[in-house]
Scaffold this motif. Structure first.
Motif, PDB file in Angstrom:
ATOM      1  N   LEU A  39      33.329  38.589  38.935  1.00 54.62           N
ATOM      2  CA  LEU A  39      34.626  37.938  39.111  1.00 54.62           C
ATOM      3  C   LEU A  39      35.571  38.310  37.975  1.00 54.62           C
ATOM      4  CD1 LEU A  39      36.471  35.929  40.577  1.00 54.62           C
ATOM      5  CD2 LEU A  39      35.381  34.101  39.251  1.00 54.62           C
ATOM      6  N   THR A  40      35.025  38.351  36.782  1.00 56.13           N
ATOM      7  CA  THR A  40      35.863  38.726  35.634  1.00 56.13           C
ATOM      8  C   THR A  40      36.407  40.140  35.805  1.00 56.13           C
ATOM      9  OG1 THR A  40      34.560  37.281  34.192  1.00 56.13           O
ATOM     10  CG2 THR A  40      35.879  38.979  33.129  1.00 56.13           C
ATOM     11  N   ARG A  41      35.563  41.068  36.254  1.00 55.23           N
ATOM     12  CA  ARG A  41      36.034  42.444  36.472  1.00 55.23           C
ATOM     13  C   ARG A  41      37.086  42.494  37.574  1.00 55.23           C
ATOM     14  NH1 ARG A  41      30.536  43.672  35.511  1.00 55.23           N
ATOM     15  NH2 ARG A  41      30.094  43.631  37.756  1.00 55.23           N
ATOM     16  N   MET A  42      36.845  41.757  38.647  1.00 53.25           N
ATOM     17  CA  MET A  42      37.812  41.757  39.737  1.00 53.25           C
ATOM     18  C   MET A  42      39.144  41.154  39.298  1.00 53.25           C
ATOM     19  SD  MET A  42      35.403  40.676  42.980  1.00 53.25           S
ATOM     20  CE  MET A  42      36.797  40.690  44.095  1.00 53.25           C
ATOM     21  N   MET A  43      39.085  40.091  38.518  1.00 57.83           N
ATOM     22  CA  MET A  43      40.326  39.484  38.032  1.00 57.83           C
ATOM     23  C   MET A  43      41.076  40.445  37.091  1.00 57.83           C
ATOM     24  SD  MET A  43      39.046  35.546  37.394  1.00 57.83           S
ATOM     25  CE  MET A  43      40.653  35.004  36.814  1.00 57.83           C
ATOM     26  N   ALA A  44      40.298  41.202  36.300  1.00 52.12           N
ATOM     27  CA  ALA A  44      40.940  42.188  35.422  1.00 52.12           C
ATOM     28  C   ALA A  44      41.605  43.284  36.251  1.00 52.12           C
ATOM     29  CB  ALA A  44      39.905  42.785  34.470  1.00 52.12           C
ATOM     30  N   GLN A  45      40.898  43.739  37.274  1.00 51.24           N
ATOM     31  CA  GLN A  45      41.484  44.751  38.145  1.00 51.24           C
ATOM     32  C   GLN A  45      42.716  44.212  38.872  1.00 51.24           C
ATOM     33  OE1 GLN A  45      38.294  45.932  40.728  1.00 51.24           O
ATOM     34  NE2 GLN A  45      37.143  46.976  39.098  1.00 51.24           N
ATOM     35  N   GLN A  46      42.652  42.966  39.279  1.00 53.85           N
ATOM     36  CA  GLN A  46      43.792  42.348  39.942  1.00 53.85           C
ATOM     37  C   GLN A  46      45.005  42.289  39.014  1.00 53.85           C
ATOM     38  OE1 GLN A  46      43.071  38.320  41.141  1.00 53.85           O
ATOM     39  NE2 GLN A  46      45.050  38.064  42.126  1.00 53.85           N
ATOM     40  N   LYS A  47      44.752  41.953  37.779  1.00 56.40           N
ATOM     41  CA  LYS A  47      45.854  41.882  36.830  1.00 56.40           C
ATOM     42  C   LYS A  47      46.470  43.276  36.587  1.00 56.40           C
ATOM     43  CE  LYS A  47      47.160  40.082  32.312  1.00 56.40           C
ATOM     44  NZ  LYS A  47      48.064  41.213  32.040  1.00 56.40           N
TER      45      LYS A  47
ATOM     46  N   ALA B  62      46.378  45.807  38.651  1.00 56.68           N
ATOM     47  CA  ALA B  62      47.091  46.199  39.873  1.00 56.68           C
ATOM     48  C   ALA B  62      48.414  45.449  39.983  1.00 56.68           C
ATOM     49  CB  ALA B  62      46.216  45.923  41.093  1.00 56.68           C
ATOM     50  N   SER B  63      48.422  44.175  39.600  1.00 57.96           N
ATOM     51  CA  SER B  63      49.656  43.400  39.660  1.00 57.96           C
ATOM     52  C   SER B  63      50.692  43.941  38.662  1.00 57.96           C
ATOM     53  CB  SER B  63      49.343  41.933  39.360  1.00 57.96           C
ATOM     54  OG  SER B  63      50.532  41.154  39.385  1.00 57.96           O
ATOM     55  N   ASP B  64      50.213  44.282  37.455  1.00 49.97           N
ATOM     56  CA  ASP B  64      51.139  44.859  36.461  1.00 49.97           C
ATOM     57  C   ASP B  64      51.685  46.199  36.942  1.00 49.97           C
ATOM     58  OD1 ASP B  64      50.638  42.649  34.891  1.00 49.97           O
ATOM     59  OD2 ASP B  64      49.138  43.657  33.611  1.00 49.97           O
ATOM     60  N   LYS B  65      50.813  47.020  37.542  1.00 48.07           N
ATOM     61  CA  LYS B  65      51.269  48.321  38.053  1.00 48.07           C
ATOM     62  C   LYS B  65      52.274  48.145  39.188  1.00 48.07           C
ATOM     63  CE  LYS B  65      49.414  52.625  39.945  1.00 48.07           C
ATOM     64  NZ  LYS B  65      48.186  53.345  40.402  1.00 48.07           N
ATOM     65  N   LEU B  66      51.997  47.152  40.047  1.00 42.29           N
ATOM     66  CA  LEU B  66      52.925  46.890  41.143  1.00 42.29           C
ATOM     67  C   LEU B  66      54.277  46.406  40.617  1.00 42.29           C
ATOM     68  CD1 LEU B  66      53.394  46.692  44.200  1.00 42.29           C
ATOM     69  CD2 LEU B  66      52.398  44.384  44.116  1.00 42.29           C
ATOM     70  N   ASP B  67      54.243  45.559  39.602  1.00 49.27           N
ATOM     71  CA  ASP B  67      55.500  45.088  39.015  1.00 49.27           C
ATOM     72  C   ASP B  67      56.287  46.241  38.408  1.00 49.27           C
ATOM     73  OD1 ASP B  67      54.911  42.499  39.756  1.00 49.27           O
ATOM     74  OD2 ASP B  67      54.028  41.944  37.801  1.00 49.27           O
TER      75      ASP B  67
ATOM     76  N   GLU C 281      50.581  46.262  47.479  1.00 50.42           N
ATOM     77  CA  GLU C 281      50.683  44.828  47.778  1.00 50.42           C
ATOM     78  C   GLU C 281      49.584  44.395  48.741  1.00 50.42           C
ATOM     79  OE1 GLU C 281      55.481  43.973  47.270  1.00 50.42           O
ATOM     80  OE2 GLU C 281      54.615  44.352  49.251  1.00 50.42           O
ATOM     81  N   LYS C 282      49.301  45.232  49.715  1.00 50.28           N
ATOM     82  CA  LYS C 282      48.232  44.918  50.651  1.00 50.28           C
ATOM     83  C   LYS C 282      46.884  44.870  49.936  1.00 50.28           C
ATOM     84  CE  LYS C 282      46.316  46.388  55.078  1.00 50.28           C
ATOM     85  NZ  LYS C 282      46.403  47.374  56.187  1.00 50.28           N
ATOM     86  N   THR C 283      46.657  45.861  49.091  1.00 48.00           N
ATOM     87  CA  THR C 283      45.399  45.893  48.333  1.00 48.00           C
ATOM     88  C   THR C 283      45.299  44.693  47.388  1.00 48.00           C
ATOM     89  OG1 THR C 283      45.372  48.312  48.443  1.00 48.00           O
ATOM     90  CG2 THR C 283      44.005  47.250  46.759  1.00 48.00           C
ATOM     91  N   LEU C 284      46.419  44.378  46.756  1.00 48.02           N
ATOM     92  CA  LEU C 284      46.426  43.250  45.824  1.00 48.02           C
ATOM     93  C   LEU C 284      46.181  41.935  46.555  1.00 48.02           C
ATOM     94  CD1 LEU C 284      46.839  42.457  42.880  1.00 48.02           C
ATOM     95  CD2 LEU C 284      49.265  42.172  43.374  1.00 48.02           C
ATOM     96  N   THR C 285      46.737  41.813  47.755  1.00 45.33           N
ATOM     97  CA  THR C 285      46.506  40.599  48.540  1.00 45.33           C
ATOM     98  C   THR C 285      45.025  40.465  48.900  1.00 45.33           C
ATOM     99  OG1 THR C 285      48.753  40.727  49.462  1.00 45.33           O
ATOM    100  CG2 THR C 285      47.136  39.380  50.637  1.00 45.33           C
ATOM    101  N   THR C 286      44.432  41.595  49.298  1.00 42.43           N
ATOM    102  CA  THR C 286      42.998  41.583  49.630  1.00 42.43           C
ATOM    103  C   THR C 286      42.151  41.242  48.397  1.00 42.43           C
ATOM    104  OG1 THR C 286      43.389  43.249  51.358  1.00 42.43           O
ATOM    105  CG2 THR C 286      41.123  42.922  50.601  1.00 42.43           C
ATOM    106  N   THR C 287      42.534  41.848  47.274  1.00 40.09           N
ATOM    107  CA  THR C 287      41.789  41.577  46.040  1.00 40.09           C
ATOM    108  C   THR C 287      41.919  40.115  45.626  1.00 40.09           C
ATOM    109  OG1 THR C 287      42.174  43.857  45.315  1.00 40.09           O
ATOM    110  CG2 THR C 287      41.534  42.251  43.637  1.00 40.09           C
ATOM    111  N   LYS C 288      43.130  39.586  45.744  1.00 39.47           N
ATOM    112  CA  LYS C 288      43.341  38.190  45.387  1.00 39.47           C
ATOM    113  C   LYS C 288      42.514  37.256  46.286  1.00 39.47           C
ATOM    114  CE  LYS C 288      46.980  34.800  44.532  1.00 39.47           C
ATOM    115  NZ  LYS C 288      46.310  33.722  45.274  1.00 39.47           N
TER     116      LYS C 288
END
Length: 256
Positions: A49-57, A59-64, A107-114
Motif C-alpha cells: 500500500l505504501t508503494r502504491m500510495m507513493a506511485q499515486q502521488k 502520478a498525481s504530481d506528474k499529471l499536475d 487521469e484514468k490510470t490515476l483513478t484506477t490506482t486511487k
C-alpha cells in the motif's frame, strides 16, 4: 471392499484421529502462529500500500505538471494567433492536443490506482480489526486455560488430601477396634481367672465382712450403736433421781 482396503481405511482413520488429537492439544499454539502469519501478511500488504500510495502521488504530481504545461501552451496559442503567427500557433496546438491525450490517459490510470489504494487500505483495516479481535479471543482462551489448570491442580490436591484423610480415618478406626478387642480379651481373662480359682469366693466373703482383716459396714454400724447405748445411761445416772426410782432398763443391760 477388500481386507487391504479396510486396513488402509483404518490407518487413514487412525491418522486422522491422531492428527486431530495433536491439533486439539496444540490449539493455542496453532492460533498464535496463524495470528503471526496474518500479521505478517498485513505488514506486507501495508508495504504494498505504501508503494502504491507513493506511485499515486508521483502520478498525481506528474499529471499536475502536464496540466500546468497544457495551460501554459494554451496561453501561447492565444498570443500567437493575436500576432498572426499561424504556423507556430498550430505547432503549439499540436503539443496541447498531445498533452490532453496524455492527461486523459494518466487521469484514468490515476483513478484506477486511487480506487485500488482505497480498496487495499480498507482491506488492511478490516484485516487488522479481525486480527486484533482474534488476538483478544486467544488471550482470553489462554487466561481461561490458566484458570482451568489452576482449578484442576487445586481439585487434584483436594482430592489427594481427602484420600489421605480417609486413609487416616480408616487407620484410626482399625486401631480403636483393635483396642476394644484387646480390652474385651483382658476382661474375659480376668473373669475366667476368678471362676477357675477362689477369687470369686474370696470377693464375696470380703463383701460380707467375714474375711480376716476385713470389716463389714454392718459391723462398724453395730459398734457405734453399742457405744451410744452405753454412754447415754451414764448421763442419766449423774442426773438427780428420786428415792425408790428404778434404774433404767438400758443401764442394767449395759452393766450385764
Amino acid at each position: 471392499m477388500s481386507i487391504l482396503e479396510k486396513i488402509l481405511t483404518l490407518f487413514r482413520g487412525a491418522a486422522t484421529e491422531a492428527g486431530q488429537a495433536v491439533v486439539d492439544r496444540n490449539a493455542t499454539r496453532i492460533l498464535d502462529q496463524e495470528i503471526r502469519d496474518a500479521q505478517g501478511d498485513s505488514l506486507r500488504a501495508k508495504e504494498d500500500l505504501t508503494r502504491m500510495m507513493a506511485q499515486q502521488k508521483l502520478a498525481s504530481d506528474k499529471l499536475d505538471a502536464k496540466r500546468a504545461k497544457k495551460a501554459e501552451y494554451e496561453s501561447h496559442i492565444g498570443r500567437l494567433l493575436g500576432q498572426g503567427d499561424q504556423a507556430l500557433a498550430r505547432d503549439v496546438a499540436a503539443k496541447v492536443a498531445q498533452l490532453e491525450g496524455e492527461i486523459a490517459a494518466e487521469e484514468k490510470t490515476l483513478t484506477t490506482t486511487k480506487a485500488a489504494v482505497d480498496k487495499l487500505h480498507g482491506s488492511i483495516k478490516t484485516a487488522d480489526r479481525r486480527i486484533d479481535s482474534l488476538q483478544q479471543q486467544v488471550d482470553q482462551v489462554k487466561a481461561n486455560e490458566s484458570v482451568l489448570r489452576a482449578q484442576s491442580a487445586i481439585s487434584a490436591r483436594h482430592s489427594g488430601q481427602n484420600a489421605k484423610l480417609r486413609t487416616a480415618l480408616d487407620s484410626l478406626e482399625r486401631v480403636k477396634t483393635q483396642q476394644a478387642e484387646r480390652a474385651a480379651q483382658i476382661e474375659a481373662a480376668d473373669a475366667l481367672a476368678l471362676s477357675d480359682g477362689d477369687g470369686d469366693l474370696e470377693a464375696r466373703l470380703a463383701a460380707a465382712g467375714v474375711t480376716p482383716g476385713q470389716v463389714s459396714a454392718d459391723a462398724v454400724l453395730a459398734r457405734y450403736q453399742k457405744t451410744e447405748v452405753v454412754q447415754h445411761p451414764r448421763e442419766q445416772l449423774e442426773a438427780p433421781q428420786g428415792e425408790g426410782s428404778p434404774l433404767p432398763a438400758t443401764h442394767e443391760r449395759a452393766k450385764v
